[in-house]
Each structure stands twice: as structure tokens, then as C-alpha cells.
Design a protein around this motif. Structure first.
Motif, short mmCIF file in Angstrom:
data_model
loop_
_atom_site.label_atom_id
_atom_site.label_comp_id
_atom_site.label_asym_id
_atom_site.label_seq_id
_atom_site.Cartn_x
_atom_site.Cartn_y
_atom_site.Cartn_z
N ALA A 114 0.84 -1.19 0.00
CA ALA A 114 0.00 0.00 0.00
C ALA A 114 0.87 1.24 0.00
CB ALA A 114 -0.93 0.02 1.21
N SER A 115 0.33 2.31 -0.54
CA SER A 115 1.08 3.56 -0.62
C SER A 115 0.11 4.73 -0.65
CB SER A 115 1.95 3.58 -1.88
OG SER A 115 2.58 4.83 -2.06
N PHE A 116 0.46 5.84 0.02
CA PHE A 116 -0.33 7.06 -0.01
C PHE A 116 -0.11 7.81 -1.32
CE2 PHE A 116 0.19 6.66 4.66
CZ PHE A 116 -1.11 6.86 5.07
N SER A 117 -1.13 8.57 -1.72
CA SER A 117 -0.92 9.60 -2.73
C SER A 117 -0.19 10.76 -2.06
CB SER A 117 -2.26 10.08 -3.30
OG SER A 117 -3.05 10.65 -2.28
N PRO A 118 0.44 11.65 -2.84
CA PRO A 118 1.21 12.75 -2.23
C PRO A 118 0.40 13.63 -1.29
CG PRO A 118 1.78 12.54 -4.54
CD PRO A 118 0.61 11.62 -4.31
N ASP A 119 -0.90 13.82 -1.57
CA ASP A 119 -1.72 14.67 -0.71
C ASP A 119 -2.43 13.88 0.38
OD1 ASP A 119 -3.64 13.31 -2.13
OD2 ASP A 119 -4.55 15.10 -3.05
N ARG A 120 -2.19 12.59 0.47
CA ARG A 120 -2.77 11.69 1.48
C ARG A 120 -4.27 11.51 1.32
NH1 ARG A 120 -3.67 11.90 7.22
NH2 ARG A 120 -3.09 14.10 7.27
N ALA A 121 -4.85 12.01 0.25
CA ALA A 121 -6.28 11.86 0.04
C ALA A 121 -6.64 10.45 -0.43
CB ALA A 121 -6.78 12.88 -0.98
N LEU A 122 -5.71 9.79 -1.10
CA LEU A 122 -5.95 8.46 -1.66
C LEU A 122 -4.86 7.51 -1.20
CD1 LEU A 122 -6.70 9.49 -5.37
CD2 LEU A 122 -8.39 9.00 -3.58
N ALA A 123 -5.14 6.23 -1.34
CA ALA A 123 -4.13 5.19 -1.16
C ALA A 123 -4.32 4.15 -2.24
CB ALA A 123 -4.24 4.54 0.22
N VAL A 124 -3.25 3.53 -2.67
CA VAL A 124 -3.33 2.42 -3.61
C VAL A 124 -2.85 1.17 -2.92
CG1 VAL A 124 -1.03 2.92 -4.60
CG2 VAL A 124 -2.69 1.57 -5.91
N THR A 125 -3.56 0.07 -3.12
CA THR A 125 -3.18 -1.21 -2.55
C THR A 125 -3.00 -2.24 -3.66
OG1 THR A 125 -5.50 -1.84 -2.22
CG2 THR A 125 -4.36 -0.82 -0.35
N GLY A 126 -2.10 -3.19 -3.41
CA GLY A 126 -1.92 -4.33 -4.31
C GLY A 126 -2.23 -5.61 -3.56
N SER A 127 -2.65 -6.62 -4.30
CA SER A 127 -3.15 -7.81 -3.63
C SER A 127 -2.88 -9.08 -4.41
CB SER A 127 -4.66 -7.66 -3.40
OG SER A 127 -5.22 -8.80 -2.79
N ALA A 128 -3.10 -10.21 -3.72
CA ALA A 128 -2.94 -11.52 -4.34
C ALA A 128 -4.06 -11.85 -5.31
CB ALA A 128 -2.87 -12.60 -3.26
N ASP A 129 -5.09 -11.00 -5.40
CA ASP A 129 -6.16 -11.23 -6.37
C ASP A 129 -5.85 -10.66 -7.74
OD1 ASP A 129 -6.46 -8.55 -5.93
OD2 ASP A 129 -8.41 -8.70 -4.95
N PHE A 130 -4.57 -10.30 -7.96
CA PHE A 130 -4.05 -9.84 -9.25
C PHE A 130 -4.39 -8.38 -9.58
CE2 PHE A 130 -5.23 -14.42 -10.71
CZ PHE A 130 -4.27 -14.96 -9.88
N ALA A 131 -4.99 -7.66 -8.65
CA ALA A 131 -5.43 -6.30 -8.93
C ALA A 131 -4.81 -5.31 -7.96
CB ALA A 131 -6.95 -6.20 -8.86
N ALA A 132 -4.81 -4.04 -8.36
CA ALA A 132 -4.56 -2.92 -7.46
C ALA A 132 -5.86 -2.15 -7.34
CB ALA A 132 -3.44 -2.04 -7.99
N LYS A 133 -5.98 -1.42 -6.23
CA LYS A 133 -7.22 -0.71 -5.98
C LYS A 133 -6.91 0.65 -5.37
CE LYS A 133 -11.85 -2.08 -4.41
NZ LYS A 133 -12.61 -3.08 -3.63
#
Length: 247
Positions: A114-133
Motif C-alpha cells: 500500500a502507498s499514499f498519494s502525495p496529498d494523502r487523500a488516496l491510497a493504492v493497494t496491491g493484492s494476491a487477487d491480481f489487482a490494485a485498488k
């Protein structure tokens, strides 16, 4: 090719088996720049810790996950720590108090990064289900667009926003990395060239380059705007678990 898309896969692999000690002996470590030098560690003991790097004191123990931690990251403003775990959740913690401020059940497979966006408004996650969200940090809900970033055919091992917030990059066990437009969810570039699972990635501070590391010990540097390879780095004899650019 740019824009390449795959349908969502029907199943995802199980999480790695945890050892009697609580999990694999892998932890991610992130340093936060001065004025106070702080290190955050995530462990197979299902906890994260915030440390005073100069005095060696543990400032906060972050308790709550039900499985070993898979990643930790710190928001650009140093206000929060984001942790992911095999318990299929991500948690946001206050850097100043160590309190858990939110818990989100994020994906159908265990959460690998997981990682924050620069403004902390969003986050992106990666997973074993082959997708990022992509997630709205205030509501804890998946944003309506781009929502799921589909395209990888195996586990997403790493995911990050670029420092300028204009790109998301993902690294996968399908031997590729991808660069995405976070505003639309469109895949801009598929980075092919590794001969094994891509485990780690990092943007350069100016967001012009992306470094990737693979399980065969090879690292590569790519142009973000065009997806073209810039350099191949050889010398390691085992998996590259982490990469970064010097600030």
C-alpha cells in the motif's frame, strides 16, 4: 501494449503459509527525513513499530493486525503510517500517538502493498487477487474511478503513487510492471523485460524514472512517460526485495 486489459481472474492464490513464529522473516523498513529521524518497521510478529532512529527508542507499537505485515509506508506529511497484512486489511495509524485511525478490508486476496498519494487523500493497494485498488482515505471506500486496476495475471507485489501524483506503478509475479493513470485507471505502459517475478519498485524523486527489482536478482530502470527501458542492473544473486532512489 498501452491500454492492455484482462478480465478479472476467477480465483486468487492463498496467502503464504505462516510459520510457527507468525510468518516469514521479511519486514519492510521506511525512513522518514529530519527534523526528527524516524524509522517504521513492519514485522512477521503482526505488529509495526515507530522508532526514534537516533536514540534507538521505540516510540509506538502498532497493534491490531491479525496476520503478518506485508508492507508499511509513511504519508508525505509524516502524519500517518499505512500498514498492510495477510489479514486482508490495511490500517492507518497516527504517527504522533500510535493510535489506529482507520481499518479497511480492502481486497479479496491478502494485501501485499500500500502507498499514499502525495496529498494523502488516496491510497493504492496491491493484492494476491491480481489487482490494485485506489481508496478514498476519508471514507475508506474504493473510489468510483478508477477503482480496480486490472491487467496483471498474477499477484501484485508492490504498488505506489509517483511523487507528483500523476502515475501509479504496480509490480507483479507475472514478470511485468505497469504504469497507470490514477485519474482514469487506464494502463499507460506494460513494462516487459524481467525474466522472473517483479517484487519491488520505486519512483525517482522527480517521477521521471521507475526502478524495479525481481526475484532473479536483476533490477531495471524505466522511463515513466514512455515506458522505455533505461538501464539493467545485474550483480545480486538472490531476490531484490526493495529498491529506492537517493533523494
Amino acid at each position: 501494449a498501452a491500454g492492455e486489459e484482462n478480465a478479472p481472474p476467477p480465483a486468487c492464490p492463498p496467502p503464504p503459509a505462516e510459520s510457527a513464529a507468525g510468518g516469514a522473516d521479511i519486514a519492510e523498513v521506511f525512513a522518514v527525513v529530519r527534523p526528527q529521524l524516524v524509522v517504521v518497521t513492519g514485522s512477521a510478529d503482526r505488529t509495526a513499530r515507530v522508532w526514534d532512529a537516533e536514540k534507538g527508542h521505540c516510540q509506538h507499537e502498532l497493534l491490531g493486525h491479525g496476520g503478518r505485515l506485508s508492507s508499511v509506508s509513511v504519508s508525505p506529511d509524516r502524519a500517518q503510517v499505512l500498514t498492510t497484512s495477510l489479514d486482508r486489511t490495511e490500517r492507518a495509524w497516527s504517527m504522533s500517538t500510535g493510535e489506529c485511525e482507520s481499518t479497511t478490508s480492502v481486497q479479496t486476496g491478502f494485501v501485499s502493498a500500500a502507498s499514499f498519494s502525495p496529498d494523502r487523500a488516496l491510497a493504492v493497494t496491491g493484492s494476491a487477487d491480481f489487482a490494485a485498488k485506489v481508496w478514498d482515505r476519508k471514507t475508506g471506500q474504493c473510489v468510483s474511478r478508477p477503482a480496480w486496476l486490472w491487467g496483471h495475471s498474477r499477484m501484485v507485489n508492490a504498488a505506489a503513487f509517483s511523487p507528483d501524483g500523476l502515475y501509479i506503478a504496480t509490480a507483479s509475479s507475472d514478470m511485468t510492471a505497469r504504469v497507470w493513470d490514477p485519474a482514469t485507471g487506464r494502463c499507460l505502459h506494460v513494462l516487459r523485460g524481467h525474466n522472473s517475478e517483479v517484487l519491488s519498485l520505486a519512483f525517482s524523486p522527480d517521477a521521471s524514472l521507475l526502478a524495479t527489482g525481481a526475484s532473479d536478482g536483476a533490477a531495471k530502470v524505466w522511463g515513466v512517460s514512455d515506458g522505455a527501458p533505461r538501464a539493467s542492473l545485474h550483480g545480486h544473486t538472490a531476490a531484490i526485495m526493495s529498491v529506492c532512489f537517493a533523494p
